[in-house]
Scaffold this motif. Structure first.
Motif, PDB file in Angstrom:
ATOM      1  N   ARG A   7       6.806  11.762  -6.212  1.00  0.00           N
ATOM      2  CA  ARG A   7       7.705  10.796  -5.588  1.00  0.00           C
ATOM      3  C   ARG A   7       6.963  10.123  -4.436  1.00  0.00           C
ATOM      4  O   ARG A   7       6.246  10.789  -3.674  1.00  0.00           O
ATOM      5  N   ALA A   8       7.098   8.811  -4.330  1.00  0.00           N
ATOM      6  CA  ALA A   8       6.393   8.045  -3.305  1.00  0.00           C
ATOM      7  C   ALA A   8       6.930   8.341  -1.908  1.00  0.00           C
ATOM      8  O   ALA A   8       8.099   8.691  -1.739  1.00  0.00           O
ATOM      9  N   VAL A   9       6.061   8.151  -0.943  1.00  0.00           N
ATOM     10  CA  VAL A   9       6.403   8.281   0.474  1.00  0.00           C
ATOM     11  C   VAL A   9       6.029   6.974   1.169  1.00  0.00           C
ATOM     12  O   VAL A   9       5.390   6.103   0.579  1.00  0.00           O
ATOM     13  N   ALA A  10       6.412   6.857   2.424  1.00  0.00           N
ATOM     14  CA  ALA A  10       6.179   5.622   3.176  1.00  0.00           C
ATOM     15  C   ALA A  10       4.716   5.175   3.139  1.00  0.00           C
ATOM     16  O   ALA A  10       4.428   3.981   3.040  1.00  0.00           O
ATOM     17  N   VAL A  16       1.768   0.368  -3.508  1.00  0.00           N
ATOM     18  CA  VAL A  16       2.748  -0.032  -4.522  1.00  0.00           C
ATOM     19  C   VAL A  16       2.942  -1.545  -4.481  1.00  0.00           C
ATOM     20  O   VAL A  16       2.957  -2.208  -5.524  1.00  0.00           O
ATOM     21  N   LEU A  17       3.071  -2.110  -3.289  1.00  0.00           N
ATOM     22  CA  LEU A  17       3.237  -3.568  -3.176  1.00  0.00           C
ATOM     23  C   LEU A  17       2.010  -4.307  -3.707  1.00  0.00           C
ATOM     24  O   LEU A  17       2.144  -5.351  -4.351  1.00  0.00           O
ATOM     25  N   ALA A  49      11.571   1.046   0.973  1.00  0.00           N
ATOM     26  CA  ALA A  49      12.135   2.128   1.790  1.00  0.00           C
ATOM     27  C   ALA A  49      13.541   2.478   1.310  1.00  0.00           C
ATOM     28  O   ALA A  49      13.892   3.669   1.227  1.00  0.00           O
ATOM     29  N   ALA A  50      14.346   1.466   0.984  1.00  0.00           N
ATOM     30  CA  ALA A  50      15.705   1.717   0.491  1.00  0.00           C
ATOM     31  C   ALA A  50      15.670   2.461  -0.842  1.00  0.00           C
ATOM     32  O   ALA A  50      16.463   3.383  -1.069  1.00  0.00           O
ATOM     33  N   THR A  54      16.931   6.608  -1.927  1.00  0.00           N
ATOM     34  CA  THR A  54      17.995   6.877  -2.901  1.00  0.00           C
ATOM     35  C   THR A  54      17.387   7.538  -4.138  1.00  0.00           C
ATOM     36  O   THR A  54      17.042   8.699  -4.112  1.00  0.00           O
ATOM     37  N   THR A  55      17.230   6.784  -5.204  1.00  0.00           N
ATOM     38  CA  THR A  55      16.738   7.353  -6.458  1.00  0.00           C
ATOM     39  C   THR A  55      15.228   7.541  -6.473  1.00  0.00           C
ATOM     40  O   THR A  55      14.723   8.371  -7.212  1.00  0.00           O
ATOM     41  N   GLY A  56      14.512   6.775  -5.702  1.00  0.00           N
ATOM     42  CA  GLY A  56      13.080   6.995  -5.537  1.00  0.00           C
ATOM     43  C   GLY A  56      12.162   6.035  -6.253  1.00  0.00           C
ATOM     44  O   GLY A  56      12.547   5.287  -7.144  1.00  0.00           O
ATOM     45  N   ILE A  57      10.941   6.076  -5.795  1.00  0.00           N
ATOM     46  CA  ILE A  57       9.808   5.391  -6.421  1.00  0.00           C
ATOM     47  C   ILE A  57       8.851   6.516  -6.798  1.00  0.00           C
ATOM     48  O   ILE A  57       8.656   7.464  -6.026  1.00  0.00           O
ATOM     49  N   TYR A  58       8.271   6.407  -7.966  1.00  0.00           N
ATOM     50  CA  TYR A  58       7.380   7.452  -8.454  1.00  0.00           C
ATOM     51  C   TYR A  58       5.999   6.856  -8.654  1.00  0.00           C
ATOM     52  O   TYR A  58       5.873   5.758  -9.198  1.00  0.00           O
ATOM     53  N   VAL A  59       4.991   7.549  -8.175  1.00  0.00           N
ATOM     54  CA  VAL A  59       3.628   7.054  -8.301  1.00  0.00           C
ATOM     55  C   VAL A  59       2.787   8.013  -9.133  1.00  0.00           C
ATOM     56  O   VAL A  59       2.959   9.237  -9.076  1.00  0.00           O
TER      57      VAL A  59
END
Length: 191
Positions: A7-10, A16-17, A49-50, A54-59
């Motif tokens: 799961r991605a972090v800050a 990611v961008l 960040a939002a 919540t559900t997340g970004i996965y890397v």
């Protein structure tokens, strides 16, 4: 070298961008965009960040380098009237409960990692993390994005609906939670 999914972090937001911006297909002809695939929509650090909260970004990463990313969002929280909202509405018309669905996508893969199962591995992780909370994942693909259509069809996702925004046509795909969780790399999932 082993690909790992987390799961991605800050600290991952810039990477990611950069992947998203690189996958937009800016400067390519319509035929090149169709063949290579492209990403739509506005994404910035606040939006990431939002999603993380919540559900997340996965890397997917290998040796500290981000190879790909899958963004997700709760279908019940979609506010705008664009393709995400129309995807949720189409899923609901197809009998899926919005509070039991999550939006999947975009998913982006660094060109040097394509063809190595990154999307399937990301889907496995997303499914493992969100499958207990949601019954289905749903996504939209612009029909001119032939690469993305082919990838999601190859993965065995169900084509649930279509919609149009102005002169653009979209296909809504869905997949049941658990579809990818225990699936070995390289296999196609059931529709």
């Amino acid at each position: 070298m082993t690909l790992s999914i987390r799961r991605a972090v800050a600290a991952d937001r810039a990477g990611v961008l950069a992947l998203i911006d690189g996958a937009r297909g800016d400067g390519l002809s319509a035929a090149e965009r169709a063949e290579r695939g492209f990403v739509q929509g506005h994404f910035d650090e606040a939006k990431l960040a939002a999603m993380e909260a919540t559900t997340g970004i996965y890397v997917a990463e290998e040796d500290g380098r981000i190879a790909g990313a899958a963004l997700t969002g709760a279908a019940s929280s979609v506010q705008d009237g664009g393709p995400p909202r129309l995807t949720v509405d189409a899923a609901q018309r197809a009998g899926l409960a919005p509070d039991r669905c999550y939006l999947y996508g975009p998913v982006v893969v660094d060109p040097s990692f394509r063809g190595r199962g990154v999307v399937r591995n990301l889907l496995r992780a997303v499914d493992a993390h969100l499958g207990e909370r949601f019954d289905h994942g749903v996504l939209f693909v612009e029909q001119s994005n032939l690469k993305s259509l082919a990838v999601h069809r190859h993965l065995g996702m169900h084509e649930a609906a279509e919609f149009a925004v102005a002169d653009r046509r979209y296909t809504v795909f869905s997949f049941a939670s658990g579809t990818f969780r225990d699936q070995p790399a390289g296999s196609s999932s059931p529709a």
